[in-house]
Design a protein around this motif. Structure first.
Motif, PDB file in Angstrom:
ATOM      1  N   ASP A   1       8.827   6.917  -6.496  1.00 48.43           N
ATOM      2  CA  ASP A   1       7.852   7.484  -5.558  1.00 48.43           C
ATOM      3  C   ASP A   1       6.554   7.880  -6.257  1.00 48.43           C
ATOM      4  O   ASP A   1       5.470   7.784  -5.677  1.00 48.43           O
TER       5      ASP A   1
ATOM      6  N   SER B   1       7.487   1.018   4.124  1.00 44.15           N
ATOM      7  CA  SER B   1       8.912   1.213   3.855  1.00 44.15           C
ATOM      8  C   SER B   1       9.352   2.665   4.047  1.00 44.15           C
ATOM      9  O   SER B   1      10.550   2.944   4.051  1.00 44.15           O
ATOM     10  N   ALA B   2       8.420   3.579   4.250  1.00 51.52           N
ATOM     11  CA  ALA B   2       8.768   4.975   4.518  1.00 51.52           C
ATOM     12  C   ALA B   2       9.155   5.178   5.984  1.00 51.52           C
ATOM     13  O   ALA B   2       9.618   6.251   6.364  1.00 51.52           O
TER      14      ALA B   2
ATOM     15  N   ASP C   1       2.412   3.215   3.547  1.00 48.99           N
ATOM     16  CA  ASP C   1       3.721   2.871   2.998  1.00 48.99           C
ATOM     17  C   ASP C   1       4.628   2.507   4.169  1.00 48.99           C
ATOM     18  O   ASP C   1       5.177   3.375   4.835  1.00 48.99           O
TER      19      ASP C   1
ATOM     20  N   LEU D   1       4.413   4.790  -6.539  1.00 47.82           N
ATOM     21  CA  LEU D   1       3.780   4.481  -5.258  1.00 47.82           C
ATOM     22  C   LEU D   1       2.593   5.406  -5.006  1.00 47.82           C
ATOM     23  O   LEU D   1       1.533   4.958  -4.572  1.00 47.82           O
TER      24      LEU D   1
ATOM     25  N   LYS E   1      12.885   1.679  -6.678  1.00 45.97           N
ATOM     26  CA  LYS E   1      12.952   1.481  -5.235  1.00 45.97           C
ATOM     27  C   LYS E   1      11.925   0.419  -4.845  1.00 45.97           C
ATOM     28  O   LYS E   1      10.850   0.338  -5.428  1.00 45.97           O
ATOM     29  N   ARG E   2      12.267  -0.377  -3.853  1.00 44.49           N
ATOM     30  CA  ARG E   2      11.338  -1.397  -3.371  1.00 44.49           C
ATOM     31  C   ARG E   2      10.431  -0.768  -2.308  1.00 44.49           C
ATOM     32  O   ARG E   2      10.909  -0.105  -1.392  1.00 44.49           O
ATOM     33  N   HIS E   3       9.132  -0.959  -2.481  1.00 42.92           N
ATOM     34  CA  HIS E   3       8.139  -0.410  -1.549  1.00 42.92           C
ATOM     35  C   HIS E   3       7.366  -1.557  -0.905  1.00 42.92           C
ATOM     36  O   HIS E   3       6.966  -2.499  -1.587  1.00 42.92           O
ATOM     37  N   THR E   4       7.149  -1.425   0.391  1.00 48.76           N
ATOM     38  CA  THR E   4       6.302  -2.364   1.124  1.00 48.76           C
ATOM     39  C   THR E   4       5.116  -1.567   1.629  1.00 48.76           C
ATOM     40  O   THR E   4       5.279  -0.610   2.386  1.00 48.76           O
ATOM     41  N   ILE E   5       3.918  -1.956   1.178  1.00 49.37           N
ATOM     42  CA  ILE E   5       2.726  -1.222   1.589  1.00 49.37           C
ATOM     43  C   ILE E   5       1.744  -2.172   2.280  1.00 49.37           C
ATOM     44  O   ILE E   5       1.652  -3.343   1.931  1.00 49.37           O
TER      45      ILE E   5
ATOM     46  N   THR F   1       7.940  -2.687  -6.760  1.00 51.21           N
ATOM     47  CA  THR F   1       9.052  -1.795  -7.060  1.00 51.21           C
ATOM     48  C   THR F   1       8.570  -0.671  -7.964  1.00 51.21           C
ATOM     49  O   THR F   1       7.635  -0.843  -8.740  1.00 51.21           O
TER      50      THR F   1
END
Length: 161
Positions: free
Chosen positions: A55, A78-79, A76, A58, A2-6, A52
């Motif tokens: 969970d 992206s959440a 996070d 991350l 999954k792609r995460h943006t933090i 990426t």
């Protein structure tokens, strides 16, 4: 994956970017993009990092970031519903016969021509990563001479902080 943006709020000190990016490298996490700039609070900078992983990855990254002395807060993005934007400058080969077609692409993407040369055009496009990727694909047949992208910067929508 999954792609995460933090978003990482850090003290504005020399070497902080190196320590944060080094943490990712040591742990084997890839950084797709990273943007850094001043924040709304004097003395603090905001890093927006796209990576990426699952969970657990991350969660691991977040815990490791909090161990760094200059890290104040990790969110996070992206959440939550977020706005993410990227800017790209694309220099494309544009002889006079191809310019109307290229300008059509530029107009369709609500981009802007920011420089005109005798055999090239420089286009500025702002949007999400998918929009930038799509525009690049449409301009490739004309010949992309040079490309520069900023990476994603993002914020949570609405009143959340």
């Amino acid at each position: 994956m999954k792609r995460h943006t933090i978003a990482v709020l850090v003290n504005d000190q020399p070497g902080v970017l190196q320590r944060v990016s080094g943490l990712f490298g040591r742990r084997g996490f890839n950084i797709e993009s990273i943007t850094v700039g001043t924040s709304e609070e004097a003395g603090l900078s905001r890093m927006v990092i796209v990576t990426t992983g699952d969970d657990n990855t991350l969660e691991q990254v977040t815990k490791q970031l909090y161990k760094l002395i200059d890290v104040i807060k990790v969110v996070d993005l992206s959440a939550n519903p977020m706005v993410g934007r990227e800017l790209a400058l694309i220099k494309v080969t544009a002889d006079p016969t191809a310019r109307p077609e290229i300008l059509g692409v530029v107009e369709t993407f609500r981009a802007a021509v920011v420089d005109i040369g005798t055999t090239s055009l420089m286009v500025q496009v702002v949007g999400d990563t998918e929009k930038i990727d799509a525009m690049i694909e449409l301009l490739k047949p004309y010949g992309i001479r040079e490309l520069s992208r900023t990476g994603v910067t993002a914020m949570i929508r609405g009143n959340a902080r």
